[in-house]
Design a protein around this motif. Sequence first.
Motif: not given
Length: 393
Positions: A202, A221, A223, A230-231, A253, A256-258, A260-261, A270
């Motif tokens: 994060g 959030s 995000l 991963t975000r 959800r 975008l949270n798990n 991506s990034g 990641s």
Amino acid sequence: MPQNILVLNTGSSSVKFAVFDAALTEILHGQAEGIGTDAGRLTCGDHDITRPLPDHATALEAVLDALAEAGIDRDQLAAAAHRVVHGGATLKEACEITPDVRAQIEAAVPLAPLHNPHALSGIDAISRHAPGLAQFASFDTAFHATNPDIATTYAVPAEVTARGIRRYGFHGTSYAALMRRWADVTGTNLPARVLAFHLGNGASACAILNGRSVATTMGYSPLEGLTMGTRAGQIDANAVLRLAEEDGIDATRTLLNNQSGLKGLSGGLSDMRALGQAGTAEAQFAIDHFCHWAVRHAGSLVAAMGGVDAVVFTGGIGENDAYVRGAILGGLSFLGLRPDSEANTAKATQLHHPKSRVAAWIIPADEERQIALDAAKRLQTFAFDPKQKVPPG
């Protein structure tokens, strides 16, 4: 009289813990991971065992048993201190967990559905297994409560803001620890305008003016903001709406949270260390994307402070990845930063060239001790009736 403080960071599938004595010296730490499986793992000091951990209550009981085996019985604990990601609009500083505070943490679950329920699991498990133990909470959002309304308010109707749709900011315990440790670690006075990067799986950045947060990259959030492990970080809301329409809310959800990034950009990696070793064009693009957007967001934060006097890095990537630090400092060279020299000290690394106008530092993260300190401050004047402690949820 018991003086040890147990710090708990309860996640979806793990519980990280540390024990601090009256001098706030860490005397033991460990982790229960694989919660919800038959192949859970508990590490505590020299102990490393595999055992079923079907739920958080079982994991917390296993942690307390492991502490007892290590010589720290429950009656030696003065308090349990919890990291809680979201304090909502009302919980703006660390506090004792009373039934009312627990209810407010639960009320903030819609604001942090991936985090607050697990913190509540830890709180409730301690209530069951150590019902007379004082409990305290430190909130990731609390450090940013000093942001002005103009920085926290989205441009939406007032009735929407009243539903809690606003910027909150996160990684607050990490930034608070940076401010607490600055003079001891760097040997310098705290500058007026600090640009702070907490870079890990994060990631966020924060503008700190005279020791107080005035702007940060995460919003409603965790995000929002920088590219993360991963975000997705910043993404146009209409793009999110299209994804939700085409793929469904739950899938969006998760995406975008798990998914991506760095993971999404690189095709599956990641971890910044793995990306650096991969040697592929996709991996390099992901790293460059991470650095580019850190610089872009940093420019906004510098503007919020009217300039910058120092830059500081913390977190796993911020502390250990010289390439990422160099790329970010290089992108900020227009501020007078020159990342071409590193001088080591006993407690910190100073990154700037002696002729730079802006100092840049590495300060190792110290969130667990910050949470213990929050609890210790409140224990000094804390008197309680064990019958009034938080009941199991």
